[in-house]
Write a protein that holds these residues in place. Sequence first.
Motif, PDB file in Angstrom:
ATOM      1  N   ALA A  14       0.820  -1.206   0.000  1.00 18.41           N
ATOM      2  CA  ALA A  14       0.000   0.000   0.000  1.00 18.41           C
ATOM      3  C   ALA A  14       0.856   1.259   0.000  1.00 18.41           C
ATOM      4  CB  ALA A  14      -0.932  -0.007   1.208  1.00 18.41           C
ATOM      5  N   ALA A  15       1.917   1.267   0.797  1.00 12.81           N
ATOM      6  CA  ALA A  15       2.793   2.440   0.850  1.00 12.81           C
ATOM      7  C   ALA A  15       3.489   2.654  -0.483  1.00 12.81           C
ATOM      8  CB  ALA A  15       3.817   2.284   1.974  1.00 12.81           C
ATOM      9  N   ARG A  16       3.928   1.594  -1.107  1.00  9.79           N
ATOM     10  CA  ARG A  16       4.565   1.734  -2.423  1.00  9.79           C
ATOM     11  C   ARG A  16       3.564   2.247  -3.458  1.00  9.79           C
ATOM     12  NH1 ARG A  16       9.487  -0.709  -3.805  1.00  9.79           N
ATOM     13  NH2 ARG A  16      10.584  -1.719  -2.076  1.00  9.79           N
ATOM     14  N   ALA A  17       2.330   1.736  -3.412  1.00 10.37           N
ATOM     15  CA  ALA A  17       1.333   2.160  -4.389  1.00 10.37           C
ATOM     16  C   ALA A  17       0.996   3.640  -4.215  1.00 10.37           C
ATOM     17  CB  ALA A  17       0.070   1.314  -4.246  1.00 10.37           C
ATOM     18  N   ARG A  52      -5.520   5.733  -2.831  1.00 12.43           N
ATOM     19  CA  ARG A  52      -4.832   4.560  -3.401  1.00 12.43           C
ATOM     20  C   ARG A  52      -4.361   3.616  -2.297  1.00 12.43           C
ATOM     21  NH1 ARG A  52      -4.649   0.621  -5.655  1.00 12.43           N
ATOM     22  NH2 ARG A  52      -2.945  -0.190  -6.932  1.00 12.43           N
ATOM     23  N   VAL A  53      -3.817   4.164  -1.222  1.00 14.18           N
ATOM     24  CA  VAL A  53      -3.393   3.334  -0.093  1.00 14.18           C
ATOM     25  C   VAL A  53      -4.583   2.562   0.465  1.00 14.18           C
ATOM     26  CG1 VAL A  53      -2.558   3.390   2.284  1.00 14.18           C
ATOM     27  CG2 VAL A  53      -1.417   4.763   0.542  1.00 14.18           C
ATOM     28  N   ILE A  54      -5.697   3.247   0.675  1.00 14.86           N
ATOM     29  CA  ILE A  54      -6.884   2.601   1.240  1.00 14.86           C
ATOM     30  C   ILE A  54      -7.398   1.503   0.313  1.00 14.86           C
ATOM     31  CG2 ILE A  54      -9.294   2.984   1.884  1.00 14.86           C
ATOM     32  CD1 ILE A  54      -8.429   5.762   2.900  1.00 14.86           C
ATOM     33  N   ILE A 101      12.511  14.893   0.215  1.00 17.95           N
ATOM     34  CA  ILE A 101      12.387  14.219   1.510  1.00 17.95           C
ATOM     35  C   ILE A 101      10.922  14.245   1.938  1.00 17.95           C
ATOM     36  CG2 ILE A 101      13.200  14.096   3.889  1.00 17.95           C
ATOM     37  CD1 ILE A 101      15.351  13.643   1.749  1.00 17.95           C
ATOM     38  N   TRP A 102      10.171  13.235   1.541  1.00 14.03           N
ATOM     39  CA  TRP A 102       8.783  13.028   1.949  1.00 14.03           C
ATOM     40  C   TRP A 102       8.495  11.535   1.892  1.00 14.03           C
ATOM     41  CZ3 TRP A 102       6.067  10.773  -2.051  1.00 14.03           C
ATOM     42  CH2 TRP A 102       6.556  11.003  -3.352  1.00 14.03           C
ATOM     43  N   ALA A 103       7.454  11.131   2.589  1.00 16.87           N
ATOM     44  CA  ALA A 103       7.202   9.697   2.721  1.00 16.87           C
ATOM     45  C   ALA A 103       5.720   9.387   2.637  1.00 16.87           C
ATOM     46  CB  ALA A 103       7.742   9.192   4.059  1.00 16.87           C
ATOM     47  N   THR A 104       5.420   8.235   2.073  1.00 17.69           N
ATOM     48  CA  THR A 104       4.093   7.647   2.194  1.00 17.69           C
ATOM     49  C   THR A 104       4.183   6.581   3.278  1.00 17.69           C
ATOM     50  OG1 THR A 104       3.561   8.054  -0.124  1.00 17.69           O
ATOM     51  CG2 THR A 104       2.261   6.384   1.024  1.00 17.69           C
ATOM     52  N   ASN A 119       7.564   2.913   5.615  1.00 13.75           N
ATOM     53  CA  ASN A 119       7.742   4.297   5.177  1.00 13.75           C
ATOM     54  C   ASN A 119       8.405   4.263   3.804  1.00 13.75           C
ATOM     55  OD1 ASN A 119       6.584   5.655   7.305  1.00 13.75           O
ATOM     56  ND2 ASN A 119       8.489   5.951   8.425  1.00 13.75           N
ATOM     57  N   ALA A 120       7.620   4.592   2.793  1.00 13.86           N
ATOM     58  CA  ALA A 120       8.125   4.597   1.413  1.00 13.86           C
ATOM     59  C   ALA A 120       8.558   6.015   1.053  1.00 13.86           C
ATOM     60  CB  ALA A 120       7.050   4.114   0.454  1.00 13.86           C
ATOM     61  N   MET A 121       9.785   6.157   0.595  1.00 14.26           N
ATOM     62  CA  MET A 121      10.326   7.453   0.188  1.00 14.26           C
ATOM     63  C   MET A 121      10.775   7.345  -1.268  1.00 14.26           C
ATOM     64  SD  MET A 121      12.395   8.232   3.739  1.00 14.26           S
ATOM     65  CE  MET A 121      12.945   9.848   3.190  1.00 14.26           C
ATOM     66  N   PRO A 122       9.815   7.309  -2.193  1.00 11.27           N
ATOM     67  CA  PRO A 122      10.135   6.975  -3.580  1.00 11.27           C
ATOM     68  C   PRO A 122      10.989   7.996  -4.300  1.00 11.27           C
ATOM     69  CG  PRO A 122       7.854   7.691  -3.397  1.00 11.27           C
ATOM     70  CD  PRO A 122       8.368   7.528  -2.001  1.00 11.27           C
TER      71      PRO A 122
END
Length: 264
Positions: A14-17, A52-54, A101-104, A119-122
């Motif tokens: 979910a975090a990656r998506a 999208r995460v949900i 520098i931000w994260a999902t 914590n995904a930081m793409p």
Amino acid sequence: MDDTTRRTTIAERAARAGGELALDRFRTDIAVETKDGKTDVVTQADRDAQERVIEVVREEFPDDAIVGEEEEALKTVPEEGPAWVIDPIDGTSNFVRNVPIWATSVAAVIDGEPVAATNAMPAIDDYYVADEEETWLNGEPVSVSGREDPETCTVAPTLWWDFEQREAFATVVRAIVERFGDMRRFGCAQATLSMVADGGLDGAMSDVRPNPWDTVAGVHLVRNAGGRATDLEGERWRHDSEGLVVSNGVVHGTVLEAVRSVRQ
């Protein structure tokens, strides 16, 4: 596959998506709105990434509670049962200024306690994942630093203080530079907590009551990497605690001393 493994897998998926969706909007001409203050910003990317995460979570766990920053999601973590704590873009102020520098952030919680987190930081291609026991960065296990001398440590003030609290912020900054070797502020709480988990930072703190979506996943990463997370009294941190103090464990007392200077 047991329940915790499923939740770890879905938290990462979910975090990656959500992160991939946000990354598609990053450094584009996206409209910026404000919420509660001039620096409290939000974009359509935040809302769409949360959706999208949900969607990904609901595919596997359709009945679980959702706690999140945007729109109709719950704002407190339930004390009983399963829940998911989501921040679609933690560090939106960085996001809208083209700073990577931000994260999902996605955490799975059971009876108020995290059991899995990502914590995904793409934008910098870093992905932190924790199950019930370990923390990994890009598939490799990580641990907090082993530094013992505060004068060799780097510590961060984690959360932002509002304009009417800038005296407190100045006090914390002074307390850090008087006790530690260096200071950082990244503008993203989940990124900061992740860096404590991998040893890039030795501690982080705030006397502000944090939102769960800014903290729950990162605290789980820190603890599974061997670190410590407490409230301002040094008691074990929970999602509803006052303040947040994290460290490698060795210098925790000095980090606590620094943040308590605000109350003094």
